[in-house]
Design a protein around this motif. Structure first.
Motif, PDB file in Angstrom:
ATOM      1  N   VAL A   1       0.864  -1.182   0.000  1.00  0.00           N
ATOM      2  CA  VAL A   1       0.000   0.000   0.000  1.00  0.00           C
ATOM      3  C   VAL A   1       0.895   1.225   0.000  1.00  0.00           C
ATOM      4  O   VAL A   1       1.736   1.397   0.885  1.00  0.00           O
ATOM      5  CB  VAL A   1      -0.935   0.028   1.231  1.00  0.00           C
ATOM      6  CG1 VAL A   1      -1.827   1.257   1.175  1.00  0.00           C
ATOM      7  CG2 VAL A   1      -1.778  -1.228   1.315  1.00  0.00           C
ATOM      8  N   ASN A   2       0.750   2.070  -1.017  1.00  0.00           N
ATOM      9  CA  ASN A   2       1.496   3.319  -1.035  1.00  0.00           C
ATOM     10  C   ASN A   2       0.524   4.484  -1.197  1.00  0.00           C
ATOM     11  O   ASN A   2      -0.691   4.298  -1.149  1.00  0.00           O
ATOM     12  CB  ASN A   2       2.561   3.300  -2.151  1.00  0.00           C
ATOM     13  CG  ASN A   2       1.977   2.970  -3.514  1.00  0.00           C
ATOM     14  OD1 ASN A   2       0.918   3.484  -3.891  1.00  0.00           O
ATOM     15  ND2 ASN A   2       2.660   2.111  -4.267  1.00  0.00           N
ATOM     16  N   TRP A   3       1.068   5.678  -1.414  1.00  0.00           N
ATOM     17  CA  TRP A   3       0.204   6.868  -1.453  1.00  0.00           C
ATOM     18  C   TRP A   3      -0.704   6.899  -2.672  1.00  0.00           C
ATOM     19  O   TRP A   3      -1.708   7.591  -2.677  1.00  0.00           O
ATOM     20  CB  TRP A   3       1.062   8.127  -1.432  1.00  0.00           C
ATOM     21  CG  TRP A   3       1.948   8.270  -2.637  1.00  0.00           C
ATOM     22  CD1 TRP A   3       3.201   7.763  -2.795  1.00  0.00           C
ATOM     23  CD2 TRP A   3       1.639   8.954  -3.849  1.00  0.00           C
ATOM     24  NE1 TRP A   3       3.692   8.081  -4.038  1.00  0.00           N
ATOM     25  CE2 TRP A   3       2.750   8.826  -4.708  1.00  0.00           C
ATOM     26  CE3 TRP A   3       0.527   9.673  -4.303  1.00  0.00           C
ATOM     27  CZ2 TRP A   3       2.785   9.366  -5.968  1.00  0.00           C
ATOM     28  CZ3 TRP A   3       0.567  10.227  -5.571  1.00  0.00           C
ATOM     29  CH2 TRP A   3       1.672  10.071  -6.393  1.00  0.00           C
ATOM     30  N   ARG A   4      -0.387   6.119  -3.709  1.00  0.00           N
ATOM     31  CA  ARG A   4      -1.173   6.189  -4.934  1.00  0.00           C
ATOM     32  C   ARG A   4      -2.082   4.983  -5.152  1.00  0.00           C
ATOM     33  O   ARG A   4      -3.221   5.134  -5.601  1.00  0.00           O
ATOM     34  CB  ARG A   4      -0.238   6.318  -6.146  1.00  0.00           C
ATOM     35  CG  ARG A   4      -0.954   6.648  -7.443  1.00  0.00           C
ATOM     36  CD  ARG A   4      -0.031   6.523  -8.631  1.00  0.00           C
ATOM     37  NE  ARG A   4       0.330   5.136  -8.904  1.00  0.00           N
ATOM     38  CZ  ARG A   4      -0.428   4.303  -9.616  1.00  0.00           C
ATOM     39  NH1 ARG A   4      -1.580   4.713 -10.109  1.00  0.00           N
ATOM     40  NH2 ARG A   4      -0.052   3.067  -9.816  1.00  0.00           N
ATOM     41  N   ALA A   5      -1.598   3.773  -4.845  1.00  0.00           N
ATOM     42  CA  ALA A   5      -2.346   2.571  -5.221  1.00  0.00           C
ATOM     43  C   ALA A   5      -2.147   1.474  -4.195  1.00  0.00           C
ATOM     44  O   ALA A   5      -1.217   1.504  -3.368  1.00  0.00           O
ATOM     45  CB  ALA A   5      -1.924   2.082  -6.615  1.00  0.00           C
ATOM     46  N   THR A   6      -3.051   0.495  -4.258  1.00  0.00           N
ATOM     47  CA  THR A   6      -2.980  -0.708  -3.438  1.00  0.00           C
ATOM     48  C   THR A   6      -2.683  -1.892  -4.352  1.00  0.00           C
ATOM     49  O   THR A   6      -3.357  -2.080  -5.364  1.00  0.00           O
ATOM     50  CB  THR A   6      -4.306  -0.945  -2.688  1.00  0.00           C
ATOM     51  OG1 THR A   6      -4.545   0.155  -1.798  1.00  0.00           O
ATOM     52  CG2 THR A   6      -4.259  -2.231  -1.887  1.00  0.00           C
TER      53      THR A   6
END
Length: 466
Positions: free
Chosen positions: A195-200
């Motif tokens: 999980v990052n700031w843009r996508a899972t």
């Protein structure tokens, strides 16, 4: 001497000479104590002892002790290094006190890493600006003004993209799932691996599914891992219309209860859902077991239904023919010391059955009512340790048997599991009693087998406990 005491640098020099070693000893002891407790504050104290304290003492000696002007380059260099180390200490201390030691379930534990990264960047920017402004006399006001105006312009130009990022960040802050959780979304079903700031990133059967956080924030999805220990699977099967529903439900529930994926302390259940349809609900340990539990249940049910004379998928079974049973008795005749007359007598009390790979044929502690002889395949005997570990005892092959304590009315000491597909002949206890009554050597063989297997089970448990 009076002039020396009146000098302003004297007291600073004495203070540094006395205070520096004392503070160094105190910080060393504090660091050792924190290390013994495995505290997250070890690193901040280490930075304070190794870098900040010596640099601070050096800066005091230069400015107050030797009376070097703060405008000189050496002093500015030392002050800059000191400021950078203080900045690192603030970052490390903030992370250790607020987030690393945060209790589970609190907002400090749930806060996404992107927010921490943004806070670190802002703190670094402010710290660097202060260092350049107060130590080197740089004008940073214009730079911040330009950055502010540029941020407004970029925000207006990219408001749609920024809105999606904000939606994703809010989803991360709420944290409806964590790494390792299994989720079921409209676009994918699988395990969350990143999980990052843009996508899972969701690991599925067909590959890695990358779903933007803004998409997840705008739709409903199911977290299969929450609450923990509540995941179940429902498997539908079809039997013939003439099969008794109670017998079918009992068979399906019994098969599901022996699955290795079953959650400890739970029980499966089966209900008829109308017509020839049945639904079995199986509590499993985690969603990761869904596919393997479903496959094993359907495979074991195929064999169990034929052994019970039921008709899975409304199909008949013609495996246990008289010809196959006669051939099977010839295979086990040496083990039972059967004569030609005995074979014809046993034929009426024997039944041919097949078992699936990994299916449990016998449970330790149960009282068998028949003896089962291996015609084809292999069976592994094992015992279970107190911690649940499976300890192998020996492997049986063609002609060997299980359920030998049916004659003595005692429980068996080992469990038995099919290595691959296994074909066996079940013979009722009454028939075995008649055979041993006519043949004492057979009784001795069975008695010797009972003692050997008990001894083997004890040795296996003793070896595992060493």
């Amino acid at each position: 001497m009076t002039g020396l005491l009146d000098s302003p640098w004297f007291y600073w020099a004495v203070g540094v000479a006395i205070g520096f070693p004392i503070l160094l000893i105190v910080l060393t002891e504090a660091q050792n104590a924190l290390r013994r407790r495995n505290s997250f504050l070890v690193r901040p104290v280490y930075l304070l002892r190794v870098y900040i304290l010596p640099l601070g003492a050096l800066l005091l000696l230069l400015v107050q002790g030797i009376q070097v002007s703060g405008e000189t380059t050496p002093v500015r260099i030392v002050a800059t290094v000191f400021g950078f180390v203080v900045l690192v200490l603030l970052l490390s201390g903030l992370n250790a006190t607020l987030f690393q030691g945060a209790p589970e379930g609190t907002w400090r534990k749930r806060i996404p890493s992107i927010f921490l990264d943004v806070a670190r960047f802002a703190l670094i920017a402010i710290g660097v600006a202060l260092i350049f402004a107060y130590i080197w006399g740089a004008n940073v006001g214009g730079l911040f003004t330009a950055l502010g105006i540029s941020s407004i312009v970029l925000g207006l130009a990219l408001q749609n993209s920024v809105g999606q990022i904000i939606s994703g960040l809010l989803l991360l802050f709420e944290q409806p799932f964590r790494l390792g959780d299994w989720v079921d979304t409209p676009s994918a079903r699988g395990r969350v691996v990143e999980v990052n700031w843009r996508a899972t990133h969701i690991e599925t059967v067909s590959g890695l599914q990358i779903t933007p956080n803004s998409v997840l924030a705008g739709e409903s999805f199911t977290n299969l891992s929450r609450p923990p220990g509540a995941h179940v699977i429902a498997i539908s099967t079809v039997f013939a219309l003439n099969d008794p529903p109670d017998d079918v439900c009992d068979l399906l529930t019994r098969v599901a209860a022996t699955l290795p994926h079953l959650r400890p302390g739970s029980e499966p259940s089966t209900l008829p859902t109308g017509g020839t349809n049945y639904t079995t609900t199986i509590p499993v340990r985690s969603p990761a077991d869904d596919a393997s539990a479903r496959s094993m249940f359907l495979r074991w049910t195929w064999y169990a239904a034929r052994r019970a004379g039921l008709h899975l998928d409304e199909a008949d079974d013609d495996f246990a023919t008289g010809e196959r049973l006669t051939s099977a008795l010839r295979v086990i005749a040496p083990t039972l010391r059967l004569s030609a007359g005995d074979e014809s007598h046993v034929l009426g009390h024997a039944r041919l059955a097949r078992f699936a790979a990994e299916e449990t044929l016998q449970f330790a502690g149960e009282l068998p009512t028949r003896m089962s002889f291996i015609v084809d395949g292999q069976v592994r005997l094992f015992v279970s340790a107190d911690d649940g570990a499976v300890i192998p005892v020996r492997t049986l092959g063609e002609g060997d048997f299980i359920g030998q304590t049916a004659l003595t009315r005692e429980t068996v000491s080992t469990s038995a599991r099919a290595v691959g597909e296994v074909t066996m002949v079940h013979i009722d206890r009454e028939c075995i009693e008649e055979l041993v009554a006519r043949n004492p050597l057979l009784l001795q063989d069975i008695g010797r087998t009972i003692e050997e297997r008990r001894a083997n089970a004890r040795k296996a448990l003793a070896a595992a406990g060493e």
